[in-house]
Motif scaffolding. Structure first.
Motif, short mmCIF file in Angstrom:
data_model
loop_
_atom_site.label_atom_id
_atom_site.label_comp_id
_atom_site.label_asym_id
_atom_site.label_seq_id
_atom_site.Cartn_x
_atom_site.Cartn_y
_atom_site.Cartn_z
N ILE A 115 -0.22 5.89 -5.97
CA ILE A 115 0.24 5.26 -4.73
C ILE A 115 0.75 3.84 -5.01
O ILE A 115 1.80 3.42 -4.48
CB ILE A 115 -0.89 5.25 -3.69
CG1 ILE A 115 -1.13 6.68 -3.17
CG2 ILE A 115 -0.57 4.31 -2.54
CD1 ILE A 115 -2.25 6.80 -2.17
N VAL A 116 0.03 3.09 -5.86
CA VAL A 116 0.50 1.74 -6.20
C VAL A 116 1.87 1.81 -6.85
O VAL A 116 2.80 1.04 -6.51
CB VAL A 116 -0.52 1.04 -7.11
CG1 VAL A 116 0.05 -0.28 -7.66
CG2 VAL A 116 -1.81 0.77 -6.34
N TRP A 117 2.00 2.76 -7.80
CA TRP A 117 3.30 2.90 -8.46
C TRP A 117 4.39 3.33 -7.48
O TRP A 117 5.50 2.79 -7.49
CB TRP A 117 3.17 3.93 -9.58
CG TRP A 117 4.48 4.26 -10.23
CD1 TRP A 117 5.10 3.54 -11.22
CD2 TRP A 117 5.34 5.37 -9.93
NE1 TRP A 117 6.29 4.12 -11.57
CE2 TRP A 117 6.46 5.26 -10.80
CE3 TRP A 117 5.26 6.42 -9.05
CZ2 TRP A 117 7.49 6.19 -10.78
CZ3 TRP A 117 6.28 7.36 -9.02
CH2 TRP A 117 7.38 7.23 -9.88
N ALA A 118 4.04 4.29 -6.59
CA ALA A 118 5.03 4.78 -5.62
C ALA A 118 5.44 3.67 -4.66
O ALA A 118 6.63 3.52 -4.34
CB ALA A 118 4.45 5.97 -4.86
N LYS A 119 4.45 2.90 -4.18
CA LYS A 119 4.80 1.82 -3.26
C LYS A 119 5.59 0.72 -3.95
O LYS A 119 6.49 0.10 -3.35
CB LYS A 119 3.52 1.24 -2.63
CG LYS A 119 2.76 2.24 -1.78
CD LYS A 119 3.64 2.85 -0.71
CE LYS A 119 2.94 3.89 0.11
NZ LYS A 119 3.83 4.55 1.08
N TYR A 120 5.27 0.48 -5.19
CA TYR A 120 6.04 -0.49 -5.96
C TYR A 120 7.50 -0.07 -6.03
O TYR A 120 8.42 -0.88 -5.82
CB TYR A 120 5.44 -0.63 -7.35
CG TYR A 120 6.24 -1.51 -8.29
CD1 TYR A 120 6.03 -2.89 -8.31
CD2 TYR A 120 7.20 -0.96 -9.13
CE1 TYR A 120 6.78 -3.70 -9.16
CE2 TYR A 120 7.94 -1.76 -9.98
CZ TYR A 120 7.74 -3.13 -10.00
OH TYR A 120 8.48 -3.93 -10.82
N ARG A 121 7.72 1.21 -6.31
CA ARG A 121 9.09 1.70 -6.38
C ARG A 121 9.77 1.64 -5.02
O ARG A 121 10.96 1.33 -4.91
CB ARG A 121 9.08 3.14 -6.90
CG ARG A 121 8.67 3.29 -8.35
CD ARG A 121 9.64 2.55 -9.27
NE ARG A 121 11.00 2.98 -9.05
CZ ARG A 121 11.57 4.00 -9.71
NH1 ARG A 121 10.89 4.65 -10.62
NH2 ARG A 121 12.82 4.34 -9.47
N ILE A 122 9.00 1.97 -3.96
CA ILE A 122 9.60 1.96 -2.62
C ILE A 122 10.06 0.56 -2.24
O ILE A 122 11.19 0.35 -1.75
CB ILE A 122 8.59 2.49 -1.59
CG1 ILE A 122 8.37 4.00 -1.80
CG2 ILE A 122 9.07 2.24 -0.17
CD1 ILE A 122 7.29 4.60 -0.92
#
Length: 645
Positions: A344-351
């Motif tokens: 989730i941290v990685w996904a939100k970072y990308r978002i």
């Protein structure tokens, strides 16, 4: 739509916004929204896995309790049967003598010796007079039968089991409480866990008294003491809470060994209060362990038939098992949670990164708004088209299922309908020919020939249409019988004919010759739907397992006979037979030789349950290399008790 997506970035021009600050603020906001939700999901997942693991162990605990109860009931039933057999033998020998049997006669001693020798769990036989005085006593010691001298016989009139047995009726068996055997005022060593069966003897000319048999239950209790799982333990207690079975043998039989503290009420007060609350089955979490209990109403110490709760079977998780389950669950949940959080941290970072890039391109995207709106409209149209196609696919699948349901009926209707069409076509041709004869000159012989041909054609058409009606009516009866559970009076031959009609395609496809020998006088009052299901399962079993591909001339014979209010139905085939190993457990659940073909092994198990429970009958099987024969015996007129479900 585009502006709303980037509200968190504000409305300032792209070149005036501090991008690093926006990035970290946006990332923090999204994580604050999702991390608590993820933690909640993790807690719920932990609880679900914990409950799942615990439920599996609880099922094992329930199974262990049920197995113990079944074994105990089986053992007590066997002891009652042996006692009745001894009583009957004693009565027969007394009747065949010119003089009554004396209480201490050699004949009675010999009879007691025979029964003690033949029964491994029986270790003592006595005959007491009306006052409770032992008149004859034989015991089994080190595989030897000893006759106790008369000066060693004692008065048992004060014992609780003798006082209770005074109220039993002639021909009834009294089962005493389970306790340690006492001889001459002392608990016998080594301990003999004993249950006593008592019957009153009152034969013509013989002094009234009581036949008392002692049976030991040591082997049964030892089996469950050492056979339980490492994850839980099995306990057994009597009506007063004294331990009959305990993982620590020193805490058993506290009431007889002067240890009243060894009692459920003292050691596990909350458990004992819960048991006494009245619920037959329940559970309680106390003393750091999960306990499950079953309160039993047994024949022990029962006289008038009003059973009381006098037996408790308790299972408890072993110490540390709950913590072990929690630890194993955490070992699974924690890594999964860490992986999800990282993702989730990685996904939100990308978002958020993508949003910053999108903001920089915001001005250019405004120029493409019209194109995007047009694309959205096309997409909406495509989605609606896709939805309509999905609806049509659902309807198509429904129609396909319906087609499979009527395939069997259509297969049987094909022949009579086809014959009817051919006959109608022929009649139409003959009618055209008659029209021509009427115009050119009709003779009497031609008219008679035309009438005779039409009469035969109509008769053939009528027979075929009647056949169609019979097929439809047969399927209708079969469907109604399967859908209802009511007693009906019906002919077995009609019931079987309807069944065979519905499975004719399968029979023909396998090339099986079905030979039926059931008279029209075989009339039953029973459940036609269940009988039809039993016959279908047996026929399917013969076709699927008795006749593998390549068997020559497969024949299945179905016959029925009536005798003394019973109907015996036999289904015999000339197939490959059943292996001895499989035949011993044939009616057990999940026993099958065709699991690779998708068979579950429940067919014959269900047949056995239907025959023995619903139809009040019995089923047996014989098999050899030359074929298999199932025999089903059911009552001609089934009588159902009001309380039967």
């Amino acid at each position: 739509m585009v502006e709303n997506k980037y509200l968190i970035l504000g409305n300032l021009p792209a070149e005036t916004i501090p991008h690093d600050l926006i990035f970290w603020q946006a990332l923090a906001r999204r994580l604050l929204l999702f991390i608590p939700l993820l933690i909640l999901c993790g807690l719920l997942g932990y609880q679900f896995l914990f409950d799942l693991r615990l439920s599996r162990i609880e099922e094992q605990m329930q199974g262990e309790s049920t197995l113990f109860i079944a074994k105990l009931s089986q053992r007590l039933g066997a002891h009652i049967d042996v006692t009745k057999l001894l009583y009957a033998d004693l009565a027969r020998r007394n009747q065949n003598r010119s003089l009554p049997i004396e209480a201490n006669s050699p004949m009675m001693v010999e009879l007691f010796r025979e029964f003690l020798t033949a029964n491994s769990n029986m270790y003592q036989l006595r005959w007491l007079d009306d006052n409770g005085q032992e008149r004859i006593k034989l015991i089994k010691h080190n595989k030897q039968i000893l006759v106790i001298p008369e000066d060693k016989l004692v008065d048992k009139g004060h014992r609780d089991y003798f006082q209770a047995a005074k109220d039993i009726g002639l021909g009834n068996v009294y089962l005493s409480q389970i306790n340690l055997n006492v001889e001459y005022g002392q608990v016998e060593l080594p301990f003999r866990i004993t249950v006593r069966t008592i019957m009153r003897t009152e034969f013509d000319g013989m002094q009234p008294g009581y036949l008392v048999a002692n049976f030991q239950l040591n082997s049964l209790l030892d089996t469950f003491r050492h056979g339980a799982s490492e994850q839980f333990q099995l306990f057994v207690a009597d009506a007063t809470g004294n331990w009959l079975l305990h993982p620590e043998p020193t805490k058993e039989w506290g009431n007889q060994l002067n240890h009243p503290e060894y009692n459920i009420s003292n050691a596990y007060t909350e458990l004992w209060q819960t048991i006494q609350s009245g619920e037959r089955i329940g559970s309680v979490n106390t003393n750091g362990r999960l306990w499950r209990y079953m309160s039993l109403e047994t024949e022990l110490n029962n006289i008038a038939g009003a059973y009381e709760k006098n037996f408790f079977v308790v299972t408890a998780l072993s110490s540390g098992t709950l913590n072990d389950i929690r630890l194993r669950t955490l070992v699974i949940i924690i890594p999964v949670m860490l992986l999800l959080i990282s993702y989730i941290v990685w996904a939100k970072y990308r978002i958020v990164t993508d949003q910053l890039i999108a903001h920089k391109l915001y001005v250019d995207l405004q120029k493409q708004r019209q194109q995007l709106q047009h694309s959205n409209q096309e997409l909406a149209t495509n989605l609606e088209t896709q939805r309509l196609m999905q609806d049509e696919l659902v309807e198509t699948r429904k129609l396909s299922s319906l087609g499979m349901m009527v395939a069997g009926v259509a297969h049987e209707l094909n022949t009579p309908i086809g014959a009817t069409l051919i006959t109608i076509t022929t009649l139409e041709q003959r009618l055209s020919a008659m029209d021509e004869l009427v115009r050119t000159g009709l003779t009497k012989s031609a008219l008679e020939e035309y009438l005779q041909g039409n009469r035969q054609g109509f008769e053939l058409t009528l027979r075929n249409l009647q056949r169609c009606a019979e097929i439809l009516q047969s399927f209708k009866r079969l469907a109604i019988d399967r859908a209802t559970l009511t007693l009906e009076t019906f002919a077995l031959a009609d019931n079987l004919r309807d069944l065979l009609l519905s499975i004719t395609p399968k029979i023909k496809r396998r090339g099986v010759s079905v030979q039926v020998d059931i008279g029209a006088d075989i009339i039953l009052t029973s459940y036609p739907g269940i009988i039809s299901q039993v016959l279908q399962n047996l026929i399917d079993n013969a076709i699927d397992h008795g006749f593998p591909i390549g068997v020559n001339n497969p024949i299945l014979k179905i016959s029925a006979t009536k005798q003394q209010g019973k109907i015996n139905i036999e289904l015999c085939d000339n197939g490959v037979g059943i292996d001895d190993e499989v035949r011993e457990t044939l009616f057990d659940p999940f026993v099958t030789t065709g699991r690779s073909e998708g068979n579950t092994g429940l067919g014959l198990h269900l047949v056995h349950n239907w025959v023995t429970q619903m139809l009040k009958g019995k089923i047996s099987v014989t098999s050899s290399d030359h074929g298999t024969c199932f025999s089903v015996e059911i009552p001609e007129k089934l009588v159902v008790e009001e309380q039967q479900n």
